[in-house]
Design a protein around this motif. Sequence first.
Motif, short mmCIF file in Angstrom:
data_model
loop_
_atom_site.label_atom_id
_atom_site.label_comp_id
_atom_site.label_asym_id
_atom_site.label_seq_id
_atom_site.Cartn_x
_atom_site.Cartn_y
_atom_site.Cartn_z
N GLY A 1 0.79 -1.22 0.00
CA GLY A 1 0.00 0.00 0.00
C GLY A 1 0.81 1.27 0.00
O GLY A 1 0.25 2.36 -0.01
N HIS A 2 2.16 1.15 -0.03
CA HIS A 2 2.95 2.38 0.03
C HIS A 2 4.20 2.38 -0.85
O HIS A 2 4.75 3.44 -1.11
N THR A 3 4.68 1.26 -1.30
CA THR A 3 5.84 1.22 -2.19
C THR A 3 5.39 0.69 -3.54
O THR A 3 5.06 -0.49 -3.67
N TRP A 4 5.36 1.57 -4.53
CA TRP A 4 4.75 1.26 -5.81
C TRP A 4 5.79 1.01 -6.90
O TRP A 4 6.83 1.66 -6.93
N THR A 5 5.47 0.07 -7.81
CA THR A 5 6.29 -0.22 -8.98
C THR A 5 5.49 0.14 -10.22
O THR A 5 4.36 -0.36 -10.39
#
Length: 334
Positions: free
Chosen positions: A159-163
């Motif tokens: 929910g907080h580190t996006w690819t």
Amino acid sequence: LGLFCAVGSIVVAGTATGTSRIMTSPDGITWTPRAIDVSAANTLNSVCWCPGMATPKFVGVKVSGTDRAFTSPDGITWTSRPIPSANIWNEVAYSPSLNLAVAVASSGTNRSMRSADGITWLDNAVPARSWSAVVWCPSIGKFIAGSVTGGHIMWCTLGHTWTEQTGVFGTQSVTGPGGIAWSDSLGLAVAVMGNNDNPIWTSPDGVTWTQRTVPTTGAGRPVWFGACWDETMGKFIVVGRDGTTNNNQVMHSADGISWTEENPGVATVQPWRSVASGYPTLAYSVAIDDGVDNDGLNAMTIEDSATPPSITSVTPDFGYTRGGALSTNPTITI
């Protein structure tokens, strides 16, 4: 709660007015307007139900205003909530396993935010795209988000580190994806690429996407927006706006690959914008339009039945109900 909830803005002569920006329904047929503490400039863009929070509640996000999140434990009493970034927040989704609501935006520096209670929010830096859609995919443990312009996709597991995935939609990079749906039964995501020929793309993981063929292409085709998976029907449902070739503004597919179009049977082409499943409480889905045409049709139910109650049968296996306008009246009955 056994309750549908729809949000938006009441549009009168091009200006959002009034406080009844929310309507609820126990069955998708009878709708009641609900008030929220918003100014005349606020537009409510998205809402989801978050049953795993310490206090189960609806959580929503807004386009404008000072406090751009809002919550309700019952769909009747609503409270606006402050958030870190005054962005244009477009959609919010909930993960039961993470107990986390995640929203995405199309403006600002930090275009994603998350909350475990709908009240306190933390924002996250993500690529500066026009993020317009987000969905939680339980069986692969991912949020998948899409940008309404540029054809960009991003995903995350916490929910907080996006690819970010770029270039996954080929030349379809102008409008979409406007809607994303996930089927746990099929292990498949569907992305709807708006105003494009053959705008349906599918993915098992949010990384690799495959384009699918739809019946109507070329001039006069609908602009496809909203999508959902209906477990009762075992089908993806997609709704759209415009389209003059045949007035087909609903598509459905049991596998995400082969698609069938339907005419919802209303007198005029409607700007259908979003669709949600009533599973497991109800055996149908509900679609709403954006209200900009002010023609008195703002909701319809979609059921996989030849003769659904109070629904006009269109084909041997699909039925629709015309909707009623959201107005200042206390109750709307379709």
